[in-house]
Design a protein around this motif. Structure first.
Motif, PDB file in Angstrom:
ATOM      1  N   LEU A 200       0.838  -1.194   0.000  1.00 20.08           N
ATOM      2  CA  LEU A 200       0.000   0.000   0.000  1.00 20.08           C
ATOM      3  C   LEU A 200       0.869   1.238   0.000  1.00 20.08           C
ATOM      4  N   LYS A 201       1.845   1.178   0.833  1.00 19.05           N
ATOM      5  CA  LYS A 201       2.745   2.306   0.994  1.00 19.05           C
ATOM      6  C   LYS A 201       3.401   2.635  -0.334  1.00 19.05           C
TER       7      LYS A 201
ATOM      8  N   ALA B 138       2.355   1.871  -3.270  1.00 19.39           N
ATOM      9  CA  ALA B 138       1.363   2.429  -4.189  1.00 19.39           C
ATOM     10  C   ALA B 138       1.102   3.891  -3.870  1.00 19.39           C
ATOM     11  N   PHE B 139       0.896   4.142  -2.595  1.00 23.34           N
ATOM     12  CA  PHE B 139       0.647   5.517  -2.183  1.00 23.34           C
ATOM     13  C   PHE B 139       1.822   6.410  -2.541  1.00 23.34           C
ATOM     14  N   HIS B 140       2.990   5.852  -2.297  1.00 25.38           N
ATOM     15  CA  HIS B 140       4.190   6.640  -2.526  1.00 25.38           C
ATOM     16  C   HIS B 140       4.349   7.029  -3.984  1.00 25.38           C
TER      17      HIS B 140
ATOM     18  N   LYS C 182       2.118   7.491  -6.168  1.00 25.68           N
ATOM     19  CA  LYS C 182       1.221   8.579  -6.488  1.00 25.68           C
ATOM     20  C   LYS C 182       1.777   9.878  -5.928  1.00 25.68           C
ATOM     21  N   ARG C 183       2.264   9.731  -4.718  1.00 23.78           N
ATOM     22  CA  ARG C 183       2.722  10.896  -3.991  1.00 23.78           C
ATOM     23  C   ARG C 183       3.907  11.550  -4.713  1.00 23.78           C
TER      24      ARG C 183
END
Lengths: 1064, 393
Positions: B279-280, B282-284, B286-287
């Motif tokens: 998740l991290k 993936a989030f990263h 995007k971030r």
């Protein structure tokens, strides 16, 4: 149709208050009257009457020639509302008018003597005409009683047809001689009119003729009487009475403003409009008026200014000069058709203003309230305590200054005193207040003419004050006239100083002006006391009264909110500061996959409605400063919930468990980051992350929008009770917090009222069935739907109205809709109503006591599921209502009467323990916040089942030796959101299934030292199923011991009061 | 003396906790852990709290003195006997604790010690003994004591039972001081008697009528205050440990999910992952993209500014709703604004009565609704009449 339901209700009401003029009743009246006649007949003619019969009265009234020879009355007839068949229950009485020939009082004394000898008369009492002590009358209770008319009595009203010459009683003449001090005699219009009243009272035919044979008019009269009696601001001696209402109705009928085609309710509406006409804010009733009576109305627009005169009849006519004279002598004139007699001579200007205001308010109710305002107009008692924001009570017993100039001048001394106080207060309080009512109902006590007039000071004088705006009422500085530079100013300044005494001081203001002023320095939380201090200062200064004789009802309940001598609400500023710091830092976090996009407070402490907002804690600061041992350091700290939202992302998991875990994971990352960057302390469990900032603990929660639509699977088969997801709950709480926060800023008094209400509910152990948010909504309702009152402007009034709402609201048949921002449309309302009906339908099948009984709907929750979805149940609500009712009564009583014991106000928050089946008493020094405990509880009945030892492993305060050590160690000793009561109740609920009987737990979430238990229903049903088996288990004592065991170290003792009910 | 001991205790505790962590891999609920390892946790509590300083002990004893319930007063003679006996015993058994208690008192000086308090301490000690006696499973070393005490206890409960019988029979009003029963209603009496009978039938005599003593529970962490405090500390193992737990849980959860899915759907290669690490990432991803964009924009702006242009920036984010100094809400809920909004809100949708059939339908619906409302009102009226809701006084 809505109108129809009102009509139905009105007719029901009429059935209740109308008296059946049955033959039995007529016979009772006739018998009594003839009994009175025969007793009077027994009085020998030419009997010599002397002052001895009522010497003190004669002396006090200042009369000189007081001997006369008795002559039998030739005129005895029934009058008043009985004669026109418009008596309104519960005051069932018949007026008997008897013409007297001399010395009213002595005449009555003699009659009383003879009446008391009669066997058909139970007893005879003294009373007065309209609170006017110099006009006594007799009340005769017949010996025969009729069940339908309890408390029936006959009033004997003396009248005098021709003993005085009307010319002598001209309004411009003085008829009271003994007070002339050489200066020119003042006219005595009131006194003169009061005598005229006796002369004209026989003659009521001019109005009675309208009522006879006009049913609607009679009904309207009865309804208006009901309306007026419910309003203590209107139904007083200086305003309205039943007689005046009928006069006004007769006037309107005589002018043909009301006609035979109108229904009773229409007549009422018209009459109220007529009264209200000059009142400023009457635009809203325009269309109605035009509709009812377009032509006739224009004529009435300024009739009150000119005075009401019945149309000419026969030879009697009133000249213009007479009219002018009347107008000059009285503020309100309703002239008797036969001459120069003002029927409304007791009505004061202030009284009439109150009447107009009340009429305007009633019209607003008729228009805006549910069901045509029936409940608000006719059924709601509007007394001092609930109407006015500040109630004051002055004890004037034995105060000689009141009648220093004599009892009876033109006005009676008590009436003049009312005016004096009104003058002082309205000058001193100025624009802080909207209305001041001063009423001394001094003749209500039982008295006898023998006592004289000095006994009339026993009843305290009441003052009611309505605040104009809170801002003004809370103002701390009043600026008076400029400093004495000009002679003009000098005079004013001197006057100012004389009025305010030592409180007046010269001050230089920001604009450079130097002016006389009064300053009422006060802390923010104690601003509501400013008005009280002013009133106390002025009254004790100008009436030379000791402070203890003046009671201002305003802060008597504050004790329940204070910690020590201060209100913890004053910490709110620093709390909001800490919250700002936190939210800034949360937004700044960089090393997180998703940024924090919004931070919103959830806890009630952020919106000023928490009973005990937390105080900054020494150990919750980033840097622990020197720990002074002077103050006790609590070992627990409340955690305040804060909701954060993250940037949107598509990578979230889909099922709820995983979502929650991911959230926790995020929160822990946030915690780590805050700890790293700012050195803040974080403590976390799997479900919660708490952050300590500037003395406060915040509990972080993440709202994940996609979680909103997730609903847990339905639980139970027949009852489709949906358990909303964690996110849904959070979302609703966010919405609620937002709304209440908005409301709080519109009405600053909302906070204190909500706090009192919450404290009340909690201290009566309702925490389990009425959640905090529900209380907030109920209080919000008071502010959004204040009719038939103004919006409350003091905490006690607000609190009283909350209790009344709880006890009077029709919970069974109506949803309570709280429309905070006026956002609900008609269709929304319909939806809510449908939801309500649906729920009631479902419950109708299961019986009333099952399921939630309170329906609270708001914009964000039209199904009443958020706060009242599970509780209170019918049984719980019944209890709530009963408690609210008794608290209402007590609170109302306390506003009017001296409290006799030391614990009277406190009783509102002291719950009776005998209403539970078992009571658990906790060790009070094991409570997390012992300072909140109002009264240590003690049980002195029932069986003492168990007693427990206190645990050693928890202390509510950190001991001095615990406070030594490094800061990190100290912080570990701080227990965030630890509450043994919560744990105990949780464990109790979790282990209910282990017991043979179920029970319900009643507790105080704020931290009381008692927990009540009542045996549940399921016990009995279980018992019925397997009788033999349960018989063995049927042992509540065993259960109670087990309960005590669960609370080891916390429970002090367990008492058993009542066994479970044996069901048939 | 105690101050020196304190850190040692804590160390012990933390060591134990670490051990626990090593042993148990997946911990979902603290309660589950407790249930799984009762012996372990009981050991933990004994080791840490038996040597706990006696300061709290002293303060408690004070409060205990205040709390001696009324029941005791009335049975004073039985009590004094008991007291004597116990005092003797106590002097033998608890000389040590006594000494420590006194020393603490001297140390602190906040709670002045006098003879009275000593007496209360005595009482306290005695109560403790009693409670121990009533424990379901007494510890072996106290068993000797138990026998000795038992007659005292019997004595005690006997006298007590007598009193309560008195009360049930309503013979003697003197006991009113002990228990004030609600004698007002006859049926209540009856019920009570019935209840009494049933009790006797069910459970033998009088057993349950003694005042049962609940121990402080400080040496038993399955229930009560001790348990709650333990739970509190247990639930807070520290951020890192928690993160670890969650990661493990998610992995396990994922596996479980996988297993349950496997039966139905063929294994997919691009199945979504639930692990936080994934998740991290993936989030990263995007971030970082967003950060990149932002940086680019900033550079552009800087470039434009150099050319003499002023860049007008659109400010995002929350408006200021509270005054930072006073904390008073500003602007957000201006009365005028709200009222303005209200007037605007009450718009009606147009077009619903365009067609004739719509009108007709609407009319019919309205009539139906009115009819049902009327019926409802009538029903309600009836009930209100029954409840005397129309009496204005």
């Amino acid at each position: 149709m809505a109108m129809d339901s009102t009509e139905l209700k009105v007719s029901e009401l009429l059935k209740e208050v109308n008296l059946d003029y049955t033959p039995q009743f007529s016979k009772l009246v006739d018998d009594t009257v003839s009994a009175i006649k025969t007793s009077i007949d027994k009085i020998p003619n030419e009997f010599k009457v002397t002052a001895d019969l009522a010497s003190r009265f004669i002396k006090d009234i200042g009369a000189d020639k007081v001997e006369f020879k008795f002559k039998k009355p030739e005129f005895i007839k029934t009058g008043g509302s009985y004669s026109i068949q418009s008596i309104a229950r519960p005051e069932v009485n018949v007026d008997l008018i008897i013409r007297y020939y001399a010395k009213r009082c002595l005449y009555l004394c003699l009659m009383k003597k003879y009446l008391e000898r009669s066997s058909s008369i139970d007893r005879v009492e003294w009373s007065t005409t309209q609170n006017e002590a110099r006009k006594p009358l007799l009340i005769v209770y017949p010996a025969a009683k009729l069940v339908e008319v309890p408390g029936f009595f006959v009033r004997i009203i003396p009248s005098a047809k021709a003993i005085f010459s009307i010319a002598k009683l001209n309004l411009k003449r003085n008829n009271i001689h003994n007070l002339s001090n050489g200066i020119d005699l003042l006219a005595t219009p009131k006194y003169n009119t009061s005598i005229l009243e006796d002369m004209f009272i026989e003659d009521a035919e001019f109005m009675n003729k309208y009522f006879v044979g006009w049913k609607e008019l009679r009904e309207a009269l009865i309804l208006l009487k009901v309306w007026a009696r419910q309003r203590s601001s209107v139904y007083v001696h200086d305003c309205l009475n039943g007689f005046l209402i009928s006069v006004i109705l007769a006037y309107l009928a005589s002018k043909q403003h009301i006609n035979n085609s109108m229904k009773a309710t229409e007549i009422i509406r018209f009459t109220l409009n007529f009264i209200d006409w000059e009142w400023g804010s009457n635009m809203y009733c325009h269309d109605v008026l035009v509709f009812i009576n377009a032509s006739g109305f224009a004529a009435t627009s300024d009739s009150w200014n000119r005075g009401l005169y019945f149309p000419k009849e026969g030879q009697s006519s009133i000249t213009k000069e007479q009219k002018i004279q009347l107008k000059e002598s009285f503020p309100i004139v309703i002239c008797h058709p036969n001459g120069e007699f003002n029927l409304a001579f007791r009505m004061s200007r202030i009284g009439f203003t109150r009447l107009q205001e009340e009429a305007a308010m009633t019209l607003r109710c008729l228009e805006k309230c549910r069901d045509g305002g029936f409940e608000e107009v006719f059924m709601t008692k509007i007394d001092y305590a609930v109407k006015y924001d500040y109630c004051m009570r002055i004890n004037l017993e034995g105060k000689k200054e009141v009648f220093a100039l004599g009892f009876c001048l033109d006005d009676e001394c008590w009436r003049s005193y009312e005016d004096k106080i009104h003058g002082i207060l309205s000058k001193g309080l100025n624009d802080r207040v909207k209305v001041i009512q001063v009423t001394w109902r001094n003749t209500q006590c039982q008295w006898s003419v023998d006592d004289g007039l000095s006994v009339f000071d026993k009843v305290p004088l009441l003052i009611g004050v309505s605040v104009s705006t809170l801002e003004k009422a809370y103002r701390m500085v009043d600026i008076g006239p400029n400093a004495e530079i000009l002679t003009h100013d000098l005079k004013q300044a001197l006057e100012f100083r004389k009025f305010w005494g030592e409180k007046a001081e010269l001050r230089r203001f920001k604009d450079g002006r130097i002016a006389e002023s009064t300053v009422w320095e006060s802390e923010q939380w104690a601003r509501h006391l400013v008005l009280k201090r002013i009133a106390e200062h002025l009254l004790s200064r100008h009436l030379s009264l000791p402070k203890e004789n003046i009671v201002v009802v305003v802060d008597q309940l504050d004790f329940s909110l204070l910690h020590g001598s201060g209100d913890p609400i004053s910490h709110s500023v620093s709390l909001l500061g800490a919250f700002d710091v936190l939210s800034k830092r949360l937004r700044l976090i960089e090393d997180l996959p998703l940024k924090v996009s919004s931070v919103q407070p959830l806890d009630s402490a952020f919106r000023f409605t928490s009973v005990f907002p937390p105080e900054p804690h020494l150990l919750a600061n980033e840097k622990i400063e020197s720990l002074r041992l002077s103050k006790l350091v609590p070992s627990c700290i409340q955690a305040l919930e804060v909701m954060i939202q993250l940037e949107g992302s598509g990578n979230w998991p889909m099922d709820e468990i995983a979502i929650e875990k991911t959230k926790s994971s995020f929160l822990i990352q946030i915690g780590v980051s805050l700890q790293k960057t700012w050195g803040m302390t974080c403590t976390a469990t799997e479900d919660n992350v708490d952050v300590l900032v500037s003395g406060y603990a915040f509990r972080l929660k993440i709202l994940h929008e996609r979680g909103l639509n997730l609903l847990n699977k339905e639980i139970g088969v027949d009852q489709a009770k949906r358990v909303p997801s964690v996110d849904k709950k959070l979302f609703i709480r966010g919405q609620h917090a937002n709304m209440i926060n908005g409301l709080e800023s519109r009405y600053p008094i909302f906070g204190p009222v909500a706090r009192l209400a919450k404290r009340w509910a909690a201290s009566h152990l309702f925490s389990a069935c009425l959640v905090e948010e529900a209380v907030e909504l109920l209080v919000a309702y008071l502010f959004l739907n204040p009719l038939p009152f103004d919006v409350p402007c003091s905490r006690i009034t607000g609190f009283l109205r909350f209790l009344r709402l709880l006890s009077h609201y029709d919970w069974t048949f109506s949803p309570l809709v709280v429309d905070i921002n006026n956002e609900l449309s008609k269709s929304d309302e319909k939806e809510i109503n449908d939801n309500f009906l649906l729920r009631r339908k479902g419950q109708g099948e299961n019986g009333q006591s099952v399921g939630p009984a309170m329906f609270l709907a708001t914009v964000y929750d039209k199904e009443s599921e958020a706060w009242t979805g599970l509780s209170p149940s019918g049984m719980e609500l019944k209890r709530l209502v009963a408690y609210a009712r008794s608290s209402t009564n007590l609170l109302t009583k306390l506003a009017f009467q001296e409290e006799t014991g030391p614990y009277r106000w406190e009783c509102l928050f002291r719950t009776p323990l005998n209403n539970y089946d078992a009571v658990i008493i906790l060790h009070k020094d094991k409570l997390p916040y012992p300072q909140r405990l109002l009264f240590p509880s003690d049980v002195n009945h029932g069986t003492h089942v168990a007693e427990g030892q206190p645990s050693k492993c928890f202390q509510p305060f950190l001991l001095p030796k615990d406070l030594k050590g490094r800061p990190e160690e100290l912080k570990n000793k701080l227990l965030v959101d630890f509450d043994p009561s919560k744990c105990f109740i949780r464990d109790l609920k979790a282990s209910t299934h282990e017991f043979s009987s179920s029970f319900q737990v009643w507790h105080d979430y704020l931290g009381g030292d008692i927990i009540g238990l009542t045996w549940g229903e399921s016990f009995s049903s279980k018992k019925r199923k397997h009788e033999e088996v349960v018989d063995e288990e049927y042992n509540p004592l065993k259960v109670l011991k087990a309960v005590g065991e669960i609370g080891k170290g916390f429970v002090r003792s367990v008492y058993f009061l009542k066994p479970p009910r044996l069901m048939n | 003396m105690e101050e020196r001991e304190q850190p040692v205790v804590e160390k012990e505790q933390s060591v134990v906790e670490k051990e626990q962590e090593n042993k148990i891999k997946v911990r979902i609920h603290a309660a589950a852990v407790n249930a799984a390892l009762p012996s372990y946790s009981s050991h933990l509590c004994r080791s840490s709290y038996s040597s706990r300083p006696n300061l709290c002990f002293h303060i408690l004893s004070q409060s205990n003195y205040l709390y001696i319930p009324k029941v005791k007063k009335a049975k004073s003679d039985a009590h004094t006997k008991e007291k004597k006996r116990k005092r003797n015993r106590k002097q033998n058994a608890e000389v040590e604790t006594h000494a420590t208690v006194e020393s603490v008192e001297v140390d602190n000086g906040i709670h002045a010690s006098d003879a009275k308090e000593k007496a209360s301490i005595n009482k306290k000690g005695k109560n403790k003994d009693k409670s121990l006696a009533r424990k379901p499973k007494p510890k072996p070393k106290e068993e000797v004591d138990l026998d000795e005490k038992s007659d005292g206890v019997v004595d005690h409960c006997h006298s007590n039972a007598e009193e309560i019988q008195d009360f049930h029979g309503h013979r003697d009003s003197d006991t009113g001081a002990v228990i004030k029963p609600c004698r007002s209603k006859k049926d209540k009496k009856k019920r009570k008697k019935e209840f009494q009978n049933s009790l006797e039938k069910g459970e033998g005599n009088n057993k349950q009528e003694e005042v049962y003593t609940i121990s402080s529970g400080d040496d038993d962490c399955s229930k009560g205050m001790k348990k709650w405090i333990m739970e509190y500390h247990h639930n807070r193992p520290g951020l890192d440990a928690l993160q670890h737990q969650i990661d493990e849980f998610i992995t396990a959860h994922e596996e479980k999910l996988e297993e349950s899915i496997i039966g139905y759907i063929p294994k997919e290669t691009n199945r979504k992952t639930f692990g936080f690490d994934e998740l991290k990432k993936a989030f990263h991803a995007k971030r970082s993209l967003a950060v990149e964009k932002k940086r680019e924009r900033k550079e552009k702006e800087a470039l434009a500014a150099e050319g003499g242009w002023t860049v007008v920036v659109h400010h995002k984010g929350r408006k200021k709703t509270t005054d930072s100094e006073t904390g008073i809400a500003v602007g957000s809920v201006a009365q005028a604004a709200v009222e303005n909004k209200m007037t605007k809100k009450k718009r009606k949708e147009v077009g619903l009565d365009f067609y004739r059939f719509q009108k007709r339908e609407a009319q019919r619906n309205e009539i139906m609704a009115l009819q049902s409302k009327f019926e409802e009102d009538k029903k309600r009226l009836h009930q209100m009449r029954a409840a005397r809701k129309f009496r204005p006084y």
